[in-house]
Design a protein around this motif. Structure first.
Motif, PDB file in Angstrom:
ATOM      1  N   THR A 190      27.377  33.675  71.090  1.00  0.00           N
ATOM      2  CA  THR A 190      27.117  34.558  71.868  1.00  0.00           C
ATOM      3  C   THR A 190      26.126  34.186  72.816  1.00  0.00           C
ATOM      4  OG1 THR A 190      25.046  34.680  70.625  1.00  0.00           O
ATOM      5  CG2 THR A 190      26.370  36.153  69.799  1.00  0.00           C
ATOM      6  N   CYS A 219      34.032  32.047  78.318  1.00  0.00           N
ATOM      7  CA  CYS A 219      33.090  32.930  78.071  1.00  0.00           C
ATOM      8  C   CYS A 219      32.791  33.535  79.480  1.00  0.00           C
ATOM      9  CB  CYS A 219      31.846  32.547  77.502  1.00  0.00           C
ATOM     10  SG  CYS A 219      30.896  31.270  78.484  1.00  0.00           S
ATOM     11  N   THR A 259      29.084  36.029  75.634  1.00  0.00           N
ATOM     12  CA  THR A 259      29.679  35.882  74.368  1.00  0.00           C
ATOM     13  C   THR A 259      31.128  35.400  74.599  1.00  0.00           C
ATOM     14  OG1 THR A 259      28.620  37.861  73.331  1.00  0.00           O
ATOM     15  CG2 THR A 259      30.570  37.144  72.409  1.00  0.00           C
TER      16      THR A 259
END
Length: 297
Positions: A62, A81, A108
């Protein structure tokens, strides 16, 4: 607190300080630790002008968000990401200038598992046994990041790399783990060894920095009982009573009492750092087990 620092706005699922680890202390019961994806860690440091030994932030799935108290060059590598600076898109896998007071966020992972955030000067946490790495098993090094934490930064080492971006292979759809057999492959039947070589495994959600656990067919044992505790190297494929191989990663225990069916050389372990739960796993034997030479009669 010096202005050369960053504040943690969002710590994410698990974000830790990592460098190249603490090799050479297994005799003291201290794991190797350090960045699980060494190439991604080194690349992030290279992009911002740091040596490979500088500490970065390793995120898990995350990502994280930090506020820079000083203007600095940063880079995010590893698992692809979205990267933003004060909400505006910024490049992944490239050096980015972040103004003082701005918030850098690594979002994430779109695929893969772990991203690496490097800041020029490195994370200047207090070293323990020569390393700033967080070790989840022993508790050595800085605590995992928490919202509101403040981390000091070192002074920049030099100019960033003379490249806008550097090619870096992304996570593979299948995790292939070459292994050298032994030292306890004789604890498994021929059928069990065939299962290891040909079985369909996948990454378990129970995996962590200590070990990558697998789901799939169980390896058949040739003998009962357990071993006396013995040394466990980085990359050991230990097989607990459920018969499912566990790949020991950087925070692994230095001893263990379950048989090790093989060892994955360290150069192949970075791929395991990016294998998300559910990723198919295949084990590929790459050599013969070394056995003692027979004594002359």
């Amino acid at each position: 607190m010096t202005d050369r620092a960053l504040s943690v706005i969002r710590a994410g699922a698990l974000t830790t300080v990592q460098d190249l680890g603490r090799p050479g202390h297994a005799h003291l019961g201290v794991p190797h630790s350090g960045a699980l994806d060494g190439p991604a860690h080194r690349l992030a440091n290279r992009l911002v002008g740091n040596p490979a030994s500088a500490a970065t932030l390793e995120t898990t799935l995350t990502g994280c968000a930090v506020r820079l108290r000083t203007a600095a060059t940063v880079a995010v590598t590893g698992a692809p990401c979205p990267v933003t600076v004060d909400g505006r898109p910024a490049p992944w896998g490239a050096a980015v200038h972040v103004p003082a007071g701005a918030v850098l966020e690594a979002g994430t992972a779109t695929h893969g598992l772990r991203a690496y955030l490097a800041v020029a000067g490195g994370i200047d946490a207090e070293p323990v046994l020569g390393s700033r790495a967080t070790d989840l098993l022993s508790g050595l090094g800085p605590d995992p990041l928490a919202d509101g934490a403040v981390l000091p930064l070192g002074s920049p080492y030099g100019p960033p790399a003379a490249a806008d971006a550097v090619p870096h292979a992304g996570p593979a759809a299948e995790l292939v783990l070459p292994f050298l057999p032994g030292p306890r492959d004789d604890w498994f039947t021929a059928a069990g060894l065939r299962t290891l070589a040909a079985g369909r495994f996948r990454v378990s959600a129970a995996s962590n920095r200590i070990g990558l656990r697998t789901e799939g067919p169980s390896l058949e044992r040739a003998r009962d009982g357990e071993l006396a505790s013995e040394g466990m190297p980085l990359g050991a494929l230990q097989v607990p009573p459920n018969g499912l191989p566990v790949l020991f990663l950087h925070d692994h225990p230095t001893t263990g009492g379950y048989p090790v069916v093989g060892v994955v050389p360290e150069r192949f372990l970075a791929a395991a750092a990016q294998a998300a739960p559910g990723t198919p796993v295949r084990f590929a034997r790459i050599g013969r087990r070394s056995r003692p030479a027979a004594r002359p009669s």
